[in-house]
Design a protein around this motif. Structure first.
Motif, PDB file in Angstrom:
ATOM      1  N   ASN A 154       6.924   9.935  -0.881  1.00 48.17           N
ATOM      2  CA  ASN A 154       7.331   9.084  -2.001  1.00 48.17           C
ATOM      3  C   ASN A 154       7.849   7.710  -1.609  1.00 48.17           C
ATOM      4  O   ASN A 154       8.604   7.094  -2.361  1.00 48.17           O
ATOM      5  N   ALA A 155       7.453   7.231  -0.438  1.00 50.77           N
ATOM      6  CA  ALA A 155       7.849   5.885  -0.034  1.00 50.77           C
ATOM      7  C   ALA A 155       6.804   4.892  -0.532  1.00 50.77           C
ATOM      8  O   ALA A 155       5.656   5.264  -0.781  1.00 50.77           O
ATOM      9  N   ASN A 156       7.195   3.619  -0.654  1.00 52.07           N
ATOM     10  CA  ASN A 156       6.198   2.588  -0.943  1.00 52.07           C
ATOM     11  C   ASN A 156       6.195   1.497   0.138  1.00 52.07           C
ATOM     12  O   ASN A 156       5.556   0.461  -0.015  1.00 52.07           O
ATOM     13  N   ALA A 157       6.925   1.756   1.238  1.00 55.08           N
ATOM     14  CA  ALA A 157       6.913   0.816   2.349  1.00 55.08           C
ATOM     15  C   ALA A 157       7.411   1.503   3.613  1.00 55.08           C
ATOM     16  O   ALA A 157       8.087   2.530   3.547  1.00 55.08           O
ATOM     17  N   VAL A 158       7.023   0.943   4.768  1.00 57.70           N
ATOM     18  CA  VAL A 158       7.561   1.422   6.055  1.00 57.70           C
ATOM     19  C   VAL A 158       8.098   0.215   6.803  1.00 57.70           C
ATOM     20  O   VAL A 158       7.425  -0.816   6.904  1.00 57.70           O
ATOM     21  N   ILE A 159       9.301   0.344   7.323  1.00 52.43           N
ATOM     22  CA  ILE A 159       9.900  -0.742   8.108  1.00 52.43           C
ATOM     23  C   ILE A 159      10.032  -0.315   9.570  1.00 52.43           C
ATOM     24  O   ILE A 159       9.919   0.864   9.902  1.00 52.43           O
TER      25      ILE A 159
END
Ligand SMILES: [Zn+2]
Length: 216
Positions: free
Chosen positions: A182-187
């Motif tokens: 359920n993420a919308n980004a990876v850092i």
């Protein structure tokens, strides 16, 4: 003599059902069904029901702090793995357009923030990898939906050279794992390249899955 770490019952040697909470702490056949019930639960209500029943049972006995901690850890572990399973089912049930849309809007960054966005939730570390032998694009996970295989496979072909293809594959795999969570980004994305032998190379992509939101 082995004793149940919860109720203190002696655990019989002969094939009595038991649940290993840690190497040291074991639950007897009367305390085991709650753990199993959580593991085999079909939905979150069933998980909660078994968890509550177990907690109610524990209250009847004087369980040491150490055992409490071990049980808490195990319960958390079971819940995390169930959550992952549910997330995967939900993701696999999404329409292809929805998966493509989410992938299109997905952001990744080697740094720790995105201009114009704020991080509203840190979810988990995520990971994607591939081991390069020969013809790796044909080794794609067979149990993934067509869209996911497509995202992983076809987009990679545009890249020149095996290592950059592999890096891209690992990255896409990482993104899919992040989308499942359920993420919308990876850092904080980085890559590791490991050489196992002269012609086998492993490439992995790692990062922190987050949920971001546009700053109004
Ligand atoms: Zn017991």
């Amino acid at each position: 003599m082995l004793k149940c770490c919860i109720c203190g019952r002696r655990i019989g040697v002969l094939g009595e059902e038991r649940y290993k909470i840690t190497e040291e702490y074991v639950a007897c056949y009367q305390c085991t069904p709650f753990f199993r019930g959580m593991k085999e639960a079909k939905n979150s209500e069933e998980i909660l029901k078994n968890e509550n029943e177990l907690r109610a049972r524990i209250k009847n006995y004087s369980v040491s702090g150490e055992v409490q901690d071990a049980i808490e850890k195990e319960l958390q572990r079971i819940k995390d793995s169930k959550q992952q399973m549910y997330n995967k089912e939900i993701f696999q049930g999404l329409k292809d357009e929805e998966i493509r849309k989410r992938r299109k809007e997905f952001l990744i960054n080697t740094g720790y923030n995105f201009e114009g966005y704020k991080i509203i939730k840190y979810i988990d570390l995520v990971h994607g990898e591939i081991v390069l032998g020969t013809g790796f694009t044909s080794e794609l996970s067979a149990n993934l939906s067509a869209t996911v295989s497509d995202i992983l496979g076809n987009s990679v072909k545009a890249f020149e050279g095996k290592i950059s293809q592999a890096k891209h594959f690992a990255q896409e795999q990482m993104i899919i794992n992040a989308m499942i969570a359920n993420a919308n980004a990876v850092i904080g994305v980085d890559f590791d390249i490991t050489t196992f032998s002269s012609n086998i190379v492993g490439v992995s992509a790692n990062g922190t899955a987050v949920m971001i939101e546009k700053i109004e």
